[in-house]
Design a protein around this motif. Structure first.
Motif, PDB file in Angstrom:
ATOM      1  N   PHE A 140      -7.138 -33.025  -7.837  1.00 55.83           N
ATOM      2  CA  PHE A 140      -6.946 -33.387  -6.440  1.00 55.83           C
ATOM      3  C   PHE A 140      -7.265 -34.879  -6.319  1.00 55.83           C
ATOM      4  O   PHE A 140      -8.404 -35.286  -6.560  1.00 55.83           O
ATOM      5  N   ALA A 141      -6.265 -35.678  -5.953  1.00 57.69           N
ATOM      6  CA  ALA A 141      -6.427 -37.126  -5.970  1.00 57.69           C
ATOM      7  C   ALA A 141      -5.975 -37.740  -4.653  1.00 57.69           C
ATOM      8  O   ALA A 141      -4.967 -37.322  -4.075  1.00 57.69           O
ATOM      9  N   ALA A 142      -6.714 -38.738  -4.195  1.00 60.22           N
ATOM     10  CA  ALA A 142      -6.351 -39.467  -2.982  1.00 60.22           C
ATOM     11  C   ALA A 142      -4.921 -39.976  -3.088  1.00 60.22           C
ATOM     12  O   ALA A 142      -4.460 -40.383  -4.155  1.00 60.22           O
ATOM     13  N   ALA A 143      -4.212 -39.959  -1.951  1.00 60.26           N
ATOM     14  CA  ALA A 143      -2.785 -40.308  -1.934  1.00 60.26           C
ATOM     15  C   ALA A 143      -2.509 -41.687  -2.515  1.00 60.26           C
ATOM     16  O   ALA A 143      -1.460 -41.923  -3.123  1.00 60.26           O
ATOM     17  N   SER A 144      -3.450 -42.618  -2.357  1.00 60.96           N
ATOM     18  CA  SER A 144      -3.254 -43.983  -2.850  1.00 60.96           C
ATOM     19  C   SER A 144      -3.208 -44.064  -4.374  1.00 60.96           C
ATOM     20  O   SER A 144      -2.828 -45.100  -4.928  1.00 60.96           O
ATOM     21  N   LEU A 145      -3.561 -42.989  -5.050  1.00 62.89           N
ATOM     22  CA  LEU A 145      -3.580 -42.981  -6.521  1.00 62.89           C
ATOM     23  C   LEU A 145      -2.266 -42.520  -7.142  1.00 62.89           C
ATOM     24  O   LEU A 145      -2.145 -42.484  -8.372  1.00 62.89           O
ATOM     25  N   LYS A 146      -1.276 -42.188  -6.345  1.00 60.96           N
ATOM     26  CA  LYS A 146      -0.088 -41.501  -6.846  1.00 60.96           C
ATOM     27  C   LYS A 146       0.592 -42.202  -8.021  1.00 60.96           C
ATOM     28  O   LYS A 146       0.813 -41.586  -9.072  1.00 60.96           O
ATOM     29  N   ASN A 147       0.947 -43.458  -7.871  1.00 63.92           N
ATOM     30  CA  ASN A 147       1.705 -44.122  -8.935  1.00 63.92           C
ATOM     31  C   ASN A 147       0.917 -44.172 -10.234  1.00 63.92           C
ATOM     32  O   ASN A 147       1.442 -43.875 -11.312  1.00 63.92           O
ATOM     33  N   ALA A 148      -0.353 -44.544 -10.140  1.00 65.23           N
ATOM     34  CA  ALA A 148      -1.187 -44.632 -11.335  1.00 65.23           C
ATOM     35  C   ALA A 148      -1.403 -43.261 -11.966  1.00 65.23           C
ATOM     36  O   ALA A 148      -1.298 -43.100 -13.188  1.00 65.23           O
ATOM     37  N   MET A 149      -1.690 -42.255 -11.133  1.00 65.00           N
ATOM     38  CA  MET A 149      -1.955 -40.926 -11.663  1.00 65.00           C
ATOM     39  C   MET A 149      -0.718 -40.312 -12.300  1.00 65.00           C
ATOM     40  O   MET A 149      -0.820 -39.608 -13.323  1.00 65.00           O
ATOM     41  N   ASP A 150       0.444 -40.539 -11.734  1.00 68.24           N
ATOM     42  CA  ASP A 150       1.673 -40.017 -12.339  1.00 68.24           C
ATOM     43  C   ASP A 150       1.873 -40.605 -13.738  1.00 68.24           C
ATOM     44  O   ASP A 150       2.267 -39.896 -14.676  1.00 68.24           O
ATOM     45  N   GLU A 151       1.591 -41.896 -13.878  1.00 67.75           N
ATOM     46  CA  GLU A 151       1.721 -42.525 -15.201  1.00 67.75           C
ATOM     47  C   GLU A 151       0.682 -41.975 -16.170  1.00 67.75           C
ATOM     48  O   GLU A 151       0.988 -41.671 -17.328  1.00 67.75           O
TER      49      GLU A 151
END
Length: 263
Positions: free
Chosen positions: A35-46
């Motif tokens: 579960f990750a804060a929305a602002s982390l999306k691009n980094a977390m997807d990578e």
């Protein structure tokens, strides 16, 4: 009596649904839900892609505002790791006994910026300070922000505007969105001419430009803590968490504009 009963029923149904999801998730060997804060999306997807390539296992990120994710965890949502965009929501889960003991650590840093969308005059220049007449600049338009009393990006933005003496004039013009990425979309699509988002969000959308960064002393430090959830504390989860907080993932976070806590 009807309303409390309705809430009880909704809570029971939600808990049952989460339990069912948890049972299904448990059958997916090699999958760790983050579960990750929305602002982390691009980094977390990578990071999830790199983790899969290197280990053959899956990191499954679920993105939303930190407040929404924390409440889902309180209701029994089937996640193993939580990364919040502010310490407050992680404090709440820790006080509830929902974190694996000793796993919590400060992971990332960020800043908040004032952004403009594609319809804004390209020569618009703003220096954020107590004399900035942001309300006059907006006119009859809206300032996009994440929920100012619940979502970290909105909380930080409200704190900064309040500290600078701008909040009272700007508040009636604020368009609140469920999370910071939703606020970013409002500006990028031209629905709102300006907004307040994290610097990392602004860098992820070519349709917006940064007008200025809010002074660091105008709001609390923006820190992203990460922790393993007590109900999901397994050897597999520990391995995934070690990767998420390790040098390879940190390098990816840095490439997406995040600061690293402790560096």
């Amino acid at each position: 009596m009807a309303r409390p009963l309705a809430r009880v029923l909704r809570t029971a149904l939600a808990s049952a649904a989460f339990a069912a999801l948890g049972a299904a998730s448990a059958l997916q060997a090699g999958t760790t839900t983050v579960f990750a804060a929305a602002s982390l999306k691009n980094a977390m997807d990578e990071i999830a892609g790199v983790y899969k390539a290197e280990t053959g296992n899956d990191l499954l990120p679920s993105f939303a505002g930190s407040s929404k994710l924390a409440r889902q965890i309180q209701q029994g949502a089937p996640a193993q790791i939580f990364i919040s965009a502010n310490p407050g929501w992680m404090d709440t889960l820790e006080q509830d006994g929902l974190l694996a003991e000793g796993s919590r650590q400060d992971l990332l840093l960020n800043s908040i910026v004032l952004i403009a969308g594609p319809g804004t005059a390209p020569d618009l220049s703003v220096t954020i300070g107590p004399d900035t007449d942001l309300a006059a600049m907006l006119g009859d338009d809206r300032l996009a922000m994440a929920l100012v009393d619940a979502v970290p990006a909105g909380i930080y933005g409200k704190a900064a505007l309040t500290s600078l003496g701008l909040w009272d004039a700007v508040e009636p013009k604020v368009a609140q969105a469920d999370n910071v990425r939703a606020a970013l979309r409002l500006v990028g699509s031209g629905e709102a001419p300006m907004g307040i988002v994290y610097a990392t969000d602004a860098a992820a959308d070519a349709e917006v430009r940064v007008l200025d960064t809010f002074p660091a002393d105008s709001h609390p430090a923006i820190v992203y803590p990460a922790a393993i959830l007590a109900e999901g504390d397994t050897v597999e989860t520990r391995a995934a968490f070690a990767f998420l907080t390790g040098p390879e993932a940190r390098a990816i976070f840095k490439r997406h504009g995040f600061g690293i806590a402790g560096e």
